[in-house]
Write a protein that holds these residues in place. Structure first.
Motif, PDB file in Angstrom:
ATOM      1  N   GLN A   1      34.115  21.396 -30.089  1.00 57.17           N
ATOM      2  CA  GLN A   1      32.816  22.056 -30.038  1.00 57.17           C
ATOM      3  C   GLN A   1      31.926  21.619 -31.201  1.00 57.17           C
ATOM      4  OE1 GLN A   1      31.625  24.406 -27.540  1.00 57.17           O
ATOM      5  NE2 GLN A   1      29.807  23.607 -28.598  1.00 57.17           N
TER       6      GLN A   1
ATOM      7  N   GLU B   1      30.654  18.131 -30.511  1.00 61.24           N
ATOM      8  CA  GLU B   1      29.627  18.162 -29.466  1.00 61.24           C
ATOM      9  C   GLU B   1      28.288  18.651 -30.026  1.00 61.24           C
ATOM     10  OE1 GLU B   1      28.662  20.499 -25.256  1.00 61.24           O
ATOM     11  OE2 GLU B   1      30.717  20.475 -26.041  1.00 61.24           O
ATOM     12  N   ASN B   2      28.320  19.674 -30.870  1.00 60.26           N
ATOM     13  CA  ASN B   2      27.089  20.198 -31.464  1.00 60.26           C
ATOM     14  C   ASN B   2      26.380  19.148 -32.312  1.00 60.26           C
ATOM     15  OD1 ASN B   2      27.608  22.673 -30.280  1.00 60.26           O
ATOM     16  ND2 ASN B   2      28.447  23.608 -32.142  1.00 60.26           N
TER      17      ASN B   2
ATOM     18  N   SER C   1      26.743  15.894 -32.070  1.00 59.10           N
ATOM     19  CA  SER C   1      26.307  14.800 -31.189  1.00 59.10           C
ATOM     20  C   SER C   1      24.952  15.108 -30.562  1.00 59.10           C
ATOM     21  CB  SER C   1      27.343  14.548 -30.091  1.00 59.10           C
ATOM     22  OG  SER C   1      28.556  14.078 -30.630  1.00 59.10           O
ATOM     23  N   LYS C   2      24.778  16.342 -30.122  1.00 62.10           N
ATOM     24  CA  LYS C   2      23.503  16.740 -29.522  1.00 62.10           C
ATOM     25  C   LYS C   2      22.375  16.702 -30.546  1.00 62.10           C
ATOM     26  CE  LYS C   2      25.346  19.732 -25.857  1.00 62.10           C
ATOM     27  NZ  LYS C   2      25.450  21.138 -25.369  1.00 62.10           N
ATOM     28  N   LEU C   3      22.643  17.197 -31.739  1.00 61.92           N
ATOM     29  CA  LEU C   3      21.606  17.257 -32.768  1.00 61.92           C
ATOM     30  C   LEU C   3      21.152  15.861 -33.174  1.00 61.92           C
ATOM     31  CD1 LEU C   3      19.926  18.955 -34.788  1.00 61.92           C
ATOM     32  CD2 LEU C   3      21.857  18.771 -36.377  1.00 61.92           C
ATOM     33  N   TYR C   4      22.119  14.983 -33.403  1.00 61.50           N
ATOM     34  CA  TYR C   4      21.797  13.636 -33.894  1.00 61.50           C
ATOM     35  C   TYR C   4      21.648  12.608 -32.773  1.00 61.50           C
ATOM     36  CZ  TYR C   4      22.266  14.988 -38.767  1.00 61.50           C
ATOM     37  OH  TYR C   4      22.063  15.567 -39.998  1.00 61.50           O
ATOM     38  N   GLU C   5      21.782  13.106 -31.531  1.00 60.82           N
ATOM     39  CA  GLU C   5      21.586  12.254 -30.351  1.00 60.82           C
ATOM     40  C   GLU C   5      22.429  10.980 -30.419  1.00 60.82           C
ATOM     41  OE1 GLU C   5      17.378  11.654 -30.209  1.00 60.82           O
ATOM     42  OE2 GLU C   5      17.014  13.564 -29.188  1.00 60.82           O
ATOM     43  N   THR C   6      23.698  11.177 -30.707  1.00 61.07           N
ATOM     44  CA  THR C   6      24.618  10.037 -30.766  1.00 61.07           C
ATOM     45  C   THR C   6      26.016  10.517 -30.393  1.00 61.07           C
ATOM     46  OG1 THR C   6      25.532   8.282 -32.179  1.00 61.07           O
ATOM     47  CG2 THR C   6      25.095  10.394 -33.232  1.00 61.07           C
ATOM     48  N   SER C   7      26.732   9.737 -29.597  1.00 61.38           N
ATOM     49  CA  SER C   7      28.115  10.075 -29.261  1.00 61.38           C
ATOM     50  C   SER C   7      29.045   9.315 -30.204  1.00 61.38           C
ATOM     51  CB  SER C   7      28.416   9.681 -27.809  1.00 61.38           C
ATOM     52  OG  SER C   7      28.228   8.302 -27.622  1.00 61.38           O
TER      53      SER C   7
END
Length: 478
Positions: free
Chosen positions: A23, A26-27, A29-35
């Motif tokens: 989790q 994932e949080n 990744s969403k914030l920094y727009e990178t996987s």
């Protein structure tokens, strides 16, 4: 960037901040727009946060790039990877059932590890002891709390603040997970005091060891009453190794936040605790009464019996609220109340103890800032209210004093004066008459002597024959 995201997660795992790695990843990744795939990366947390904040600012995830805004975004980062407020409350409750000290230690350690408590900045504070006729005093030039940046003030003016939504002040329980004042990573726990809901949290800019805030569930004005005394003793049953005290409930003699009832607590021994006893009174078998040799007029009550201690404290408060002594400029009411108390509670072994500091906030033409307030010639060191912490002998002085005292040294030793220290000139001129050369440590001691005089200004019964006779008569009314 992925390296620094992994470093943040590694830090979180090592400190047991991260309990759900998937989790948290994932949080971020969403914030920094990178996987990214998690790989352990060990590096100092300061470097990690610096890089993550710089990148976020470049991507306009927050602005302006001020200390205040960086603090807010940093708190938000930790909120994304740590347990939710509900989970922290549950964890605390589970520990508390086994060991009270362990539960509070968990919350304190967590608050430091997520940098809610600004431990690095706290180390930058200037702290020293100063000798006085009352024993040592503690002096802190506080650098941990940043001053407002003009850009932050400008931003606040542009924002529409809706009073009915969100926290009404900086200590309301609604600040938990509040981004705007860097409280996204705040975690508080509920307490029951005198059958009412209160909350406990640590202070981000700790003025002393384990500095904490106990706040009312309801946003209502400070009030010193019999209920205050009950609340303070109830808290000691939660955490016997902490002291707890309340600011007075009136302007001038109260603290900086008078619109939300709250107390301050922590694991710290203040100079007032070591004050000598001027006189002991024994009107009651169950309660010891002492007048302390302390610049602020302080009456100490000690007892094994909580009920008896509360009864005597209640009588004392009632007597003081209506006490007048015009010869000493003490007038209790002029269409508004002036007399109140700053109460402090602690446990000494099995004994419960109150230090009750008598306060009066009346002003006159000669003393527009308050008769029993720092007098004007001392404002260059301390002009603000003398609240709970300073009344106990710990001075919290503004950060700008650190630089101005270095420049003051040039003036007292070399007669080189900077415009920025003109506010100190009269005081420095007096020092120059006493001694030809000063070290910085000696100048610090001189600051401590000013603080000693500040506390003396605040005493309602002065430590002289007239004051002794008056406080003796007052105590004998019990």
């Amino acid at each position: 960037m992925k390296e620094h995201l992994n470093a943040l997660l590694t830090y979180g795992l090592n400190k047991q901040i991260v309990t759900n790695l998937d989790q948290a990843k994932e949080n971020l990744s969403k914030l920094y727009e990178t996987s990214f795939d998690y790989q352990a990366v060990n590096q100092p947390i300061e470097i990690t946060l610096e890089n993550l904040l710089n990148w976020a600012n470049q991507k306009s995830l927050f602005e302006p790039n001020t200390i205040e805004e960086r603090d807010s975004f940093e708190a938000y980062l930790f909120d994304l990877i740590m347990e939710s407020p509900m989970e922290v409350k549950a964890h605390f409750s589970k520990l508390f059932k086994k060991d009270k000290e362990q539960a509070f230690d968990y919350l304190y350690t967590l608050s430091k590890d997520i940098n809610y408590i600004k431990t690095k900045r706290l180390k930058e504070n200037v702290t020293f002891l100063s000798d006085s006729k009352y024993g040592y005093l503690e002096i802190t030039i506080n650098l941990s709390k940043p001053e407002k940046d003009p850009k932050d003030i400008e931003k606040a003016l542009k924002e529409k603040k809706i009073q009915s939504e969100g926290p009404k002040c900086v200590i309301c329980k609604e600040n938990e997970r509040n981004y705007k004042n860097a409280r996204s990573n705040l975690r508080i726990i509920p307490l029951e005091l005198n059958h009412k809901l209160w909350h406990f949290q640590y202070s981000p800019y700790g003025y002393f060891n384990e500095h904490s805030i106990v706040l009312s569930d309801v946003h209502e004005n400070m009030k010193i009453s019999d209920e205050t005394f009950i609340n303070l003793l109830d808290f000691l049953d939660y955490m016997p190794s902490y002291f707890i005290g309340s600011n007075a409930d009136l302007p001038i003699v109260g603290g900086s936040i008078l619109n939300h009832d709250h107390y301050q607590a922590g694991r710290h021994s203040f100079p007032i605790e070591k004050a000598s006893v001027r006189k002991t009174y024994k009107p009651f078998k169950e309660v010891s009464i002492e007048h302390l040799n302390w610049p602020l007029s302080t009456i100490r009550l000690t007892s094994l019996d909580k009920a008896q201690l509360l009864a005597v404290a209640s009588i004392l408060l009632s007597l003081w609220q209506t006490y007048d002594n015009e010869a000493l400029d003490i007038i209790s009411n002029t269409n508004q109340a002036h007399n109140t108390i700053t109460p402090i509670a602690r446990k000494v072994g099995d004994l419960y103890q109150f230090d009750l500091i008598l306060r009066n906030n009346r002003t006159t033409k000669d003393y527009p800032g308050g008769i029993f307030h720092p007098h004007e010639e001392k404002w260059h060191i301390k002009k603000e209210n003398i609240g709970l912490i300073e009344a106990m002998g710990l001075a919290v002085l503004p950060a700008r004093l650190k630089q101005s005292l270095k420049k003051a040294l040039d003036y007292v030793n070399e007669n080189v004066i900077d415009d920025s220290i003109m506010v100190h000139k009269a005081w420095l001129d007096q020092l120059k008459k006493t001694k030809k050369h000063y070290s910085l440590d000696e100048l610090y001691q001189a600051v401590g002597h000013v603080f000693e005089a500040v506390l003396e200004d605040c005493g309602v019964f002065k430590l002289d024959e007239q004051g002794f006779d008056a406080i003796d008569s007052f105590i004998k009314q019990l």
